[in-house]
Enzyme design. Sequence first.
Site, mmCIF file in Angstrom:
data_model
loop_
_atom_site.group_PDB
_atom_site.id
_atom_site.type_symbol
_atom_site.label_atom_id
_atom_site.label_comp_id
_atom_site.label_asym_id
_atom_site.label_seq_id
_atom_site.Cartn_x
_atom_site.Cartn_y
_atom_site.Cartn_z
ATOM 1 N N PRO A 54 0.826 -1.213 0.000
ATOM 2 C CA PRO A 54 0.000 0.000 0.000
ATOM 3 C C PRO A 54 0.858 1.259 0.000
ATOM 4 O O PRO A 54 1.841 1.352 0.726
ATOM 5 C CB PRO A 54 -0.805 -0.140 1.293
ATOM 6 C CG PRO A 54 -0.840 -1.603 1.577
ATOM 7 C CD PRO A 54 0.480 -2.123 1.096
ATOM 8 N N GLU A 55 0.466 2.215 -0.827
ATOM 9 C CA GLU A 55 1.172 3.480 -0.931
ATOM 10 C C GLU A 55 0.317 4.582 -0.311
ATOM 11 O O GLU A 55 -0.687 4.297 0.346
ATOM 12 C CB GLU A 55 1.513 3.751 -2.398
ATOM 13 C CG GLU A 55 2.329 2.612 -3.016
ATOM 14 C CD GLU A 55 2.659 2.828 -4.487
ATOM 15 O OE1 GLU A 55 2.752 4.000 -4.919
ATOM 16 O OE2 GLU A 55 2.818 1.828 -5.213
#
Length: 275
Positions: free
Chosen positions: A2-3
Amino acid sequence: MPELPEVETVRRTLQPHLAGRTIAGVHVGEYQRCVATPDVEEFRERLIDSRITRVGRRGKFILLHLSTSDVVTIHLRMTGEVSIVDPVVPADAHVHLWLDLENGKQVRYRDVRKFGRWSLLTENQYAIFDDSIGPEPLEPELTAEKFTAMLQGRKRILKPLLLDQQFLAGVGNIYADEALYRAGIHPRRHSCDLSANECERLLHEIRLVLSSALEHRGTTLRDYRDGNGEPGENLSRLQIYSRSVDDPCHRCGTPIVRELIGQRGTKICPTCQPI
């Protein structure tokens, strides 16, 4: 992994459930390495009876700010999920940590690949942690002039530099590829060789792709879910990361290529992103 858009989406979905809630119980399963620091017993003792004042984010980390001035940092890594559930919902073998709240709800941490980590930091430790991470790309304090100086002041290959969390917070493989493609900049170029106009254009595109992904609740490739257990809706809006090798570029029709840059797979249009 996840960014920024995915982690921020999780933060936004957790905030209404957690702000103002008191932690009544702390449970860590057999896999105790999900707690990085301090040891599990101290982690448990310091958390119990603490009130969560707000849910924050720094880069790719979720933050639980506590009434004690301590801060919990949560790094989801590849497959970590944080969700709010009713205790009667069965937990599977991949739930490694859970918090009981005073209102009867549970915060559950599920991680299939076990790469994610929770840390409980003092106020001073958090200040050091915060200083170790680069500027937030969506914050107005990061001006085009500052970003240009950051890039031109380093002689590094551009793609790995954008992924360096000490350089810029929250950008990972998906959105680096998207921004570089939309800016028309080859990811193998050296940062110091970019013109001021190219630096400004790159910052603009980074902000556009991050903001669009946030609007559509992040990109779910396989594992990512928000705090309500819902997938993101941004995948169909990616212009290059989700494309297959030899697919035609949306702009010019040139076949998309994939290169390994800084040990990360990278999608490129050789025509739109000349070296």
